[in-house]
Design a protein around this motif. Structure first.
Motif, mmCIF file in Angstrom:
data_model
loop_
_atom_site.group_PDB
_atom_site.id
_atom_site.type_symbol
_atom_site.label_atom_id
_atom_site.label_comp_id
_atom_site.label_asym_id
_atom_site.label_seq_id
_atom_site.Cartn_x
_atom_site.Cartn_y
_atom_site.Cartn_z
ATOM 1 N N SER A 1 0.817 -1.292 -0.015
ATOM 2 C CA SER A 1 0.006 0.014 -0.071
ATOM 3 C C SER A 1 0.872 1.349 -0.002
ATOM 4 O O SER A 1 0.351 2.548 0.141
ATOM 5 N N TRP A 2 2.137 1.150 -0.059
ATOM 6 C CA TRP A 2 3.064 2.323 0.111
ATOM 7 C C TRP A 2 3.419 2.878 -1.242
ATOM 8 O O TRP A 2 3.088 2.183 -2.423
ATOM 9 N N GLY A 3 3.936 3.910 -1.572
ATOM 10 C CA GLY A 3 4.324 4.381 -2.845
ATOM 11 C C GLY A 3 3.265 4.777 -3.954
ATOM 12 O O GLY A 3 2.098 5.169 -3.573
ATOM 13 N N THR A 4 3.370 4.410 -5.023
ATOM 14 C CA THR A 4 2.433 4.795 -6.066
ATOM 15 C C THR A 4 1.259 3.910 -6.068
ATOM 16 O O THR A 4 0.326 4.171 -6.737
ATOM 17 N N SER A 5 1.269 2.722 -5.494
ATOM 18 C CA SER A 5 0.054 1.994 -5.352
ATOM 19 C C SER A 5 -0.842 2.626 -4.388
ATOM 20 O O SER A 5 -1.978 1.979 -4.454
ATOM 21 N N PHE A 6 -0.563 3.451 -3.438
ATOM 22 C CA PHE A 6 -1.643 4.314 -2.758
ATOM 23 C C PHE A 6 -3.048 4.693 -3.576
ATOM 24 O O PHE A 6 -3.964 4.465 -3.113
ATOM 25 N N ASP A 7 -2.662 5.045 -4.690
ATOM 26 C CA ASP A 7 -3.846 5.423 -5.619
ATOM 27 C C ASP A 7 -4.732 4.305 -5.805
ATOM 28 O O ASP A 7 -6.100 4.533 -5.768
ATOM 29 N N LEU A 8 -4.442 3.162 -5.948
ATOM 30 C CA LEU A 8 -5.275 1.949 -6.010
ATOM 31 C C LEU A 8 -6.058 1.818 -4.607
ATOM 32 O O LEU A 8 -7.258 1.518 -4.755
ATOM 33 N N PRO B 1 -0.726 2.870 4.931
ATOM 34 C CA PRO B 1 -1.782 3.411 3.921
ATOM 35 C C PRO B 1 -2.597 2.401 3.749
ATOM 36 O O PRO B 1 -4.112 3.139 3.943
ATOM 37 N N TYR B 2 -2.608 1.178 3.934
ATOM 38 C CA TYR B 2 -3.679 0.392 3.737
ATOM 39 C C TYR B 2 -4.903 0.586 4.878
ATOM 40 O O TYR B 2 -6.015 0.809 4.928
ATOM 41 N N GLY B 3 -4.309 0.358 6.086
ATOM 42 C CA GLY B 3 -4.875 0.765 7.377
ATOM 43 C C GLY B 3 -5.731 1.856 7.377
ATOM 44 O O GLY B 3 -6.892 2.271 7.927
ATOM 45 N N ILE B 4 -5.224 3.050 7.143
ATOM 46 C CA ILE B 4 -5.641 4.594 6.878
ATOM 47 C C ILE B 4 -6.950 4.412 5.807
ATOM 48 O O ILE B 4 -8.045 4.968 6.307
ATOM 49 N N THR B 5 -6.559 3.777 4.756
ATOM 50 C CA THR B 5 -8.070 3.935 3.819
ATOM 51 C C THR B 5 -9.122 2.958 4.346
ATOM 52 O O THR B 5 -10.317 3.441 4.319
ATOM 53 N N LYS B 6 -8.839 1.875 5.225
ATOM 54 C CA LYS B 6 -9.848 1.112 5.934
ATOM 55 C C LYS B 6 -10.672 1.991 6.760
ATOM 56 O O LYS B 6 -11.793 1.973 7.215
ATOM 57 N N LEU B 7 -9.815 2.809 7.603
ATOM 58 C CA LEU B 7 -10.193 3.467 8.683
ATOM 59 C C LEU B 7 -11.217 4.685 8.186
ATOM 60 O O LEU B 7 -12.344 4.916 8.753
#
Length: 313
Positions: A88-95, A146-152
């Protein structure tokens, strides 16, 4: 009852569909994102299509006509999303922002117009971050990735649509679910496959990290327990497993089951992953009558059997 399941071709979503189909009509949606090969997911969907009560829609929540879909259903289980902490880091965060936050917001907008009886959002223990001891649902979430942030963020969206528009939301926080159909990037799947093919086992960290492991059938039981439960509306529940263990203990158990010594290669600890997770499930026990019953030993045995059949080993 007509029930919409997003992420229907995924690991947990497909098992939830199978359980729901015993008594309900299910509309399954998936757009085949994530690390699981599409051909595996298509095979899963082909099995679900054999049920007369299953309707399949292949598509993205960002472009599907959600108003037309949502108005046909009574309950929504929203399991779709972009999984994985390490990627979930870097450029993949957009996904992650697209498939976890924007897709959820669009689905909630449809619920605002065509209010279902329940909207169940499946979240993750990753929202808690690094904590000591058992964590309960009132623990302040401090995600490390970043993954956890998007889920929250999606949890917060659910709450505001619930408070402002009366969408009847329930949030489930899953703790390290494993079992047949587990994604190939997840630890147990990787460990078993690597051992079967005599490959080095890659371990992030020193292996002393512990997880609250939840077998898939227990996870499904907890997920279905909110269905039709008025006491679950507006609430958040931890869905954890029967027991915790360290990664090193899991590998020792797998060595006995498979009959091979693991060639362990320890890597740097992954960024964004807590050292320990441990769910306080007392709230789910009290309100949902949730009671996980599959031991780690039995759950691992079932997953080894599945991975052997998957790879012909």
């Amino acid at each position: 009852m007509n029930i919409l399941v997003t992420g229907a071709a995924g690991f947990i979503g497909s098992h939830v569909c199978e359980a729901l189909l015993q008594h309900h009509h299910v509309i399954g949606i998936d757009c085949f994102i994530g690390p699981t090969p599409k051909k595996w997911k298509e095979k899963t969907i082909d099995t679900l299509k054999k049920h007369d009560r299953f309707t399949w829609i292949e598509g993205d929540l960002l472009s599907l006509p959600l108003d037309n879909i949502v108005k046909r259903v009574d309950v929504i289980y929203h399991l779709a999303g972009m999984p994985g902490v390490r990627t979930s880091w870097g450029t993949s965060f957009d996904l992650y922002t697209t498939h976890n936050i924007l897709a959820t917001q669009r689905l909630l907008e449809a619920c605002k117009q065509h209010r279902p009886k329940q909207f169940i959002y499946t979240s993750t223990s990753s929202v808690y971050g690094e904590k000591h001891g058992r964590v309960h649902e009132q623990t302040t979430p401090t995600p490390l990735s970043p993954y956890g942030i998007t889920k929250l963020a999606s949890e917060h969206l659910c709450h505001v649509y619930g408070s402002e528009f009366g969408v009847p939301i329930t949030i489930l926080r899953y703790f390290t679910v494993y079992g047949p159909r587990q994604r190939p990037d997840m630890a147990f799947h990787r460990f078993i496959r690597q051992m079967l093919f005599d490959e080095p086992i890659t371990i992030f960290g020193d292996g002393t990290q512990t997880r609250d492991f939840t077998y898939i059938s227990d996870c499904v039981d907890g997920t279905l327990a909110v269905l039709g439960n008025d006491k679950a509306i507006g609430e958040t529940f931890n869905i954890g497993g029967k027991e915790r263990a360290s990664i090193n203990d899991v590998i020792a158990t797998l060595e006995e089951m498979i009959g091979k010594r693991a060639n362990k290669q320890y890597m740097n600890q992954a960024i964004g992953e807590p050292k320990h997770t441990w769910a306080d499930i007392s709230k789910a026990e009290r309100i949902l009558s949730y009671a996980p019953n599959v031991s780690l030993q039995e759950g691992l045995r079932r997953e080894v059997e599945y991975i052997r059949s998957l790879y012909g080993r």
